[in-house]
Design a protein around this motif. Structure first.
Motif, short mmCIF file in Angstrom:
data_model
loop_
_atom_site.label_atom_id
_atom_site.label_comp_id
_atom_site.label_asym_id
_atom_site.label_seq_id
_atom_site.Cartn_x
_atom_site.Cartn_y
_atom_site.Cartn_z
N MET A 5 -11.62 -72.80 25.87
CA MET A 5 -10.57 -73.48 25.10
C MET A 5 -9.24 -73.50 25.86
O MET A 5 -8.39 -74.34 25.58
CB MET A 5 -10.37 -72.81 23.74
N GLU A 6 -9.07 -72.60 26.84
CA GLU A 6 -7.82 -72.61 27.61
C GLU A 6 -7.75 -73.81 28.54
O GLU A 6 -6.68 -74.15 29.05
CB GLU A 6 -7.67 -71.30 28.41
N GLN A 7 -8.89 -74.50 28.73
CA GLN A 7 -8.91 -75.69 29.57
C GLN A 7 -9.00 -76.98 28.74
O GLN A 7 -9.00 -78.07 29.31
CB GLN A 7 -10.11 -75.62 30.52
N ALA A 8 -9.07 -76.84 27.44
CA ALA A 8 -9.21 -78.01 26.57
C ALA A 8 -7.86 -78.73 26.42
O ALA A 8 -6.81 -78.22 26.81
CB ALA A 8 -9.72 -77.58 25.20
N ILE A 9 -7.92 -79.93 25.87
CA ILE A 9 -6.70 -80.65 25.50
C ILE A 9 -6.31 -80.23 24.08
O ILE A 9 -7.12 -80.33 23.16
CB ILE A 9 -6.90 -82.17 25.55
N TRP A 10 -5.09 -79.76 23.93
CA TRP A 10 -4.58 -79.34 22.62
C TRP A 10 -3.57 -80.37 22.13
O TRP A 10 -2.69 -80.80 22.88
CB TRP A 10 -3.89 -77.98 22.73
N PHE A 11 -3.71 -80.75 20.86
CA PHE A 11 -2.79 -81.73 20.26
C PHE A 11 -1.87 -81.02 19.27
O PHE A 11 -2.27 -80.66 18.17
CB PHE A 11 -3.57 -82.85 19.58
N TRP A 12 -0.63 -80.80 19.73
CA TRP A 12 0.40 -80.24 18.87
C TRP A 12 1.41 -81.34 18.53
O TRP A 12 1.51 -82.34 19.25
CB TRP A 12 1.15 -79.11 19.58
N GLN A 70 -24.41 -80.07 27.46
CA GLN A 70 -24.28 -81.50 27.76
C GLN A 70 -23.36 -81.75 28.96
O GLN A 70 -22.96 -82.90 29.21
CB GLN A 70 -23.73 -82.24 26.54
N GLN A 71 -23.01 -80.69 29.71
CA GLN A 71 -22.06 -80.79 30.82
C GLN A 71 -20.71 -81.36 30.37
O GLN A 71 -20.08 -82.17 31.05
CB GLN A 71 -22.63 -81.66 31.97
N ILE A 72 -20.27 -80.93 29.20
CA ILE A 72 -18.97 -81.33 28.65
C ILE A 72 -18.07 -80.10 28.61
O ILE A 72 -18.40 -79.11 27.95
CB ILE A 72 -19.13 -81.92 27.23
N SER A 73 -16.96 -80.17 29.32
CA SER A 73 -16.04 -79.03 29.35
C SER A 73 -14.66 -79.52 29.75
O SER A 73 -14.44 -80.73 29.94
CB SER A 73 -16.55 -77.96 30.34
N GLY A 74 -13.72 -78.59 29.90
CA GLY A 74 -12.37 -78.96 30.35
C GLY A 74 -11.71 -79.95 29.43
O GLY A 74 -11.67 -79.76 28.21
N ASN A 75 -11.18 -81.04 30.02
CA ASN A 75 -10.44 -82.03 29.24
C ASN A 75 -11.31 -82.83 28.29
O ASN A 75 -10.79 -83.60 27.47
CB ASN A 75 -9.71 -82.99 30.18
N LEU A 76 -12.62 -82.70 28.41
CA LEU A 76 -13.50 -83.39 27.47
C LEU A 76 -13.71 -82.60 26.18
O LEU A 76 -14.44 -83.02 25.30
CB LEU A 76 -14.84 -83.71 28.12
N ILE A 77 -13.07 -81.44 26.09
CA ILE A 77 -12.99 -80.69 24.84
C ILE A 77 -11.56 -80.85 24.33
O ILE A 77 -10.61 -80.70 25.09
CB ILE A 77 -13.29 -79.19 25.04
N ALA A 78 -11.40 -81.19 23.07
CA ALA A 78 -10.07 -81.37 22.48
C ALA A 78 -10.00 -80.66 21.14
O ALA A 78 -11.03 -80.39 20.51
CB ALA A 78 -9.75 -82.86 22.31
N ILE A 79 -8.78 -80.37 20.69
CA ILE A 79 -8.59 -79.68 19.42
C ILE A 79 -7.28 -80.09 18.77
O ILE A 79 -6.27 -80.26 19.45
CB ILE A 79 -8.63 -78.14 19.61
N THR A 80 -7.31 -80.28 17.46
CA THR A 80 -6.11 -80.37 16.64
C THR A 80 -6.08 -79.12 15.77
O THR A 80 -6.94 -78.95 14.90
CB THR A 80 -6.11 -81.61 15.74
N PRO A 81 -5.15 -78.19 15.98
CA PRO A 81 -5.06 -76.99 15.15
C PRO A 81 -4.73 -77.34 13.70
O PRO A 81 -4.32 -78.47 13.40
CB PRO A 81 -3.92 -76.19 15.80
N PRO A 82 -4.89 -76.38 12.79
CA PRO A 82 -4.60 -76.65 11.38
C PRO A 82 -3.10 -76.67 11.09
O PRO A 82 -2.28 -76.28 11.93
CB PRO A 82 -5.27 -75.47 10.66
N LYS A 83 -2.76 -77.13 9.89
CA LYS A 83 -1.35 -77.18 9.46
C LYS A 83 -0.70 -75.81 9.65
O LYS A 83 -1.28 -74.79 9.31
CB LYS A 83 -1.27 -77.61 8.00
N GLY A 84 0.49 -75.81 10.19
CA GLY A 84 1.18 -74.57 10.50
C GLY A 84 1.02 -74.20 11.96
O GLY A 84 1.92 -73.60 12.55
#
Length: 223
Positions: free
Chosen positions: A211-218, A178-192
């Protein structure tokens, strides 16, 4: 980024606000309003040329129900607060895999967000057994079909599930289609792993290409 510049047009002073995208124009508008000065009934403008870009590029917050975005004035307040992305979720966490969607409501929320230059993430609970991975992908596809811009893998308090690396690869492949990559991929890791960056989960997931270019929510406390 944006620019504010005064020009002369047929003997009158015209102030131009230009941006590289819709959000840039909104930020320029906000700065222009800060350049206005009031004195009694008079209003004056501080003269000058401004070129700027936000130091914090991404601003957003979770909203527990899609319907909240449609409350009168809600998204307009987001714009005034310089929020530039929202995510679609059901409840505290995310849409569950295979959950029945209120498509009319979601489509309207996406439409109204796009009218204001706001990016919309499809957020799905990915902390599930392997047997539900097809349902996860199906829900992501439904939300993309309704107009969502990005893909947000939510593990959060639900946990890592059976094989998060395998699921991440599937989500990223859908993104590439879908031409979705970089900052348009995001992740919230699990507890811990959302409290601490250096964990086994984060190391393995960060190694997934893309995933190294995604937005990570810590939510780790600064130290």
């Amino acid at each position: 980024g944006y620019v504010i510049t005064p020009v002369s047009e047929q003997g009158k002073l015209v102030v131009i606000v230009g941006g590289c995208n819709a959000r840039g124009v909104e930020y320029g508008q906000d700065t222009l309003l800060q350049m206005l000065r009031g004195s009694g009934k008079d209003l004056s403008l501080v003269r000058g040329v401004v070129r700027d870009a936000p130091a914090i590029r991404w601003r957003g917050r979770p909203q527990t129900q899609v319907s909240h975005y449609l409350r009168p004035g809600e998204l307009d307040l987001y714009v005034l607060s310089r929020v530039n992305f929202i995510d679609l979720r059901s409840g505290i966490y995310a849409f569950e895999a295979g959950e029945k969607l209120n498509k009319a409501e979601i489509a309207e929320a996406i439409k109204q967000a796009h009218l204001r230059g706001i990016i919309v993430y499809a957020t799905v609970n990915c902390g599930v057994p392997r047997a539900e991975y097809d349902k996860v992908m199906g829900t992501f596809r439904e939300l993309l079909d309704l107009g969502a811009d990005g893909l947000w893998l939510s593990f959060d308090d639900k946990g890592p599930g059976d094989d998060p690396v395998a699921l991440a690869n599937r989500v990223l492949e859908l993104g590439r289609q879908q031409q979705i990559s970089g900052n348009l991929i995001a992740i919230t890791p699990p507890k811990g792993s959302y409290q601490r960056i250096v964990t086994d989960f984060n190391r393995k997931m960060m190694a997934v290409p893309g995933m190294e270019q995604a937005i990570w929510f810590w939510t780790g406390v600064p130290s």
